[in-house]
Design a protein around this motif. Structure first.
Motif: not given
Length: 425
Positions: A29-32, A36-41, A120-123, A150-152
């Motif tokens: 929910a936080l990443l959404e 979704h920065p985790e999709r841009a790494i 901190t993982t989101a950061a 484990n959201v990758i």
């Protein structure tokens, strides 16, 4: 005036849920909400396991960087400063970028309960999405299946270092249960490097890989690593590499080296990068020889060596004991502080054969520190003559004066190791 990173970290710590329910719901929910920065790494190498994750990641990073590749890396916990957890190609994340990303996460989270590790993982994902890199190294914090990292959806590669019994309140109390949680990082069709494992753990990993169609590269089946004198020999289906020994001390680093080299081979890198992984990796507080600062000087005044290790479970203690056994023989005395959440007796038993005494100390500032008297009592039960000291400085000074020329090892907790590194400069 904008809040500092330390102020933000302190405030975010207070949002911790009253009950830890391992789940990815809050994280997703936080990443959404963050876009979704985790999709841009950069492509991800995801590392799980009980012991050796950090060392393995450090070796992989050294190999990648030797090839001129830019690497972002996330690890935990930190030792001296939080910034160590989020490493960019230029070094640890600078305070201004850390504060900026934490402030964004805080604003979007809007005061909802969330764990410190999730925040901190989101950061870290935010920072990595804004800093160009060729690869992203992610170290699992706890377990794997429900860990915040484990959201990758589609990493480039996964790796599982040796699994042992730890964090049983969250992961299960058998090797197979814990291995199933660690194997939760496997993704459909993504190759996985598997380090040395107990049979039960390997069976659980292989079962999960079979369901997902993950190509496994397993030590003893697909690759081998051995020490031959003052060199390493690594062999897989691509051929044989003659390499220098790891610069990180201890026989257990041979296992970690093999996993790192196998990962680099999977990424298409060769002899030069594998050699750099062995010679350029740096990972503090893992059987680290201390040569500077007031603690080292207090030891050296009496001709003593001073070492530091942050291992805190039985498997970590076995690695420390093996390292001590491989060093030139000399009387060894332990200075130990532990948390009351750990298997203290299981930690002490492997060390009893390699040390002559243990001086127990509390870990300052840690609410879960085991009182020194209780640590000493458990050490005695394990067969280690034990006493107590008020703090690490007093313990070093007293032991060095009483046992000139000895080896002194500060051990038992990463929190203690971090404090020692901060205070010793």
């Amino acid at each position: 005036m904008a809040d500092t990173a330390d102020e933000l970290l302190d405030r975010l710590t207070r949002l911790h849920p009253k009950i830890i329910d391992l789940s990815l719901d809050r994280m997703n929910a936080l990443l959404e909400a963050l876009g979704h920065p985790e999709r841009a790494i950069a492509p991800v190498i995801h590392v799980a396991g009980t012991n050796g994750k950090g060392s393995t990641q450090a070796m992989i990073r050294a190999g990648l960087e030797s090839a001129g590749l830019r690497v972002n890396a996330y690890t935990s916990p930190h030792l001296a400063r939080f910034n160590e957890r989020i490493r960019l190609p230029t070094g640890d994340i600078p305070d201004d970028l850390l504060a900026e990303t934490l402030a964004e996460v805080e604003e979007v989270n809007a005061g909802c309960p969330i764990t410190f590790f999730e925040v901190t993982t989101a950061a870290a994902f935010l920072a990595f999405s804004r800093v160009q890199a060729d690869y992203t190294l992610l170290e699992v914090g706890l377990g794997g299946r429900l860990d915040a990292t484990n959201v990758i959806k589609k990493p480039r590669l996964t790796a599982i270092t040796p699994i042992s019994i730890d964090h049983t309140q969250y992961l299960g109390d058998t090797m197979a249960q814990i291995a199933r949680e660690k194997a939760g990082i496997l993704k459909r069709g993504v190759p996985c490097i598997v380090g040395r494992q107990h049979d039960e753990a390997l069976a659980a990993i292989e079962a999960r890989a079979g369901l997902l169609g993950c190509p496994l590269s397993v030590r003893g089946q697909h690759w081998m690593i051995t020490r031959e004198g003052d060199a390493l020999v690594f062999q897989d289906e691509r051929g044989l590499l003659d390499l220098p020994l790891p610069c990180l001390p201890g026989p257990h680093q041979i296992d970690n080296a093999g996993t790192a080299i196998a990962a680099l081979r999977e990424l298409g890198l060769g002899q030069d990068e594998a050699a750099a992984a062995m010679t350029r990796a740096a990972w503090p507080a893992r059987m680290q020889r201390m040569t500077h600062g007031p603690l080292a000087m207090a030891a050296e005044r009496h001709g003593c060596e001073l070492w530091l290790d942050g291992g805190h479970n039985p498997a970590g203690a076995e690695a420390v004991a093996a390292t001590l056994a491989a060093l030139p023989r000399k009387p060894t005395h332990l200075i130990c502080g532990m948390l009351n959440t750990k298997d203290v007796l299981g930690y002490m038993r492997p060390l009893a054969a390699e040390a002559e005494s243990l001086t127990a100390i509390p870990i300052p500032g840690e609410p879960n520190t085991l009182p020194a008297a209780e640590t000493a009592a458990v050490a005695a039960e394990a067969g280690l003559p034990a006493t107590t000291a008020s703090d690490v400085q007093a313990a070093v000074e007293e032991l060095a004066a009483a046992h000139p020329g000895a080896r002194l090892l500060i051990c038992g907790s990463l929190y203690l190791a971090g404090r020692v590194l901060r205070e010793n400069g």
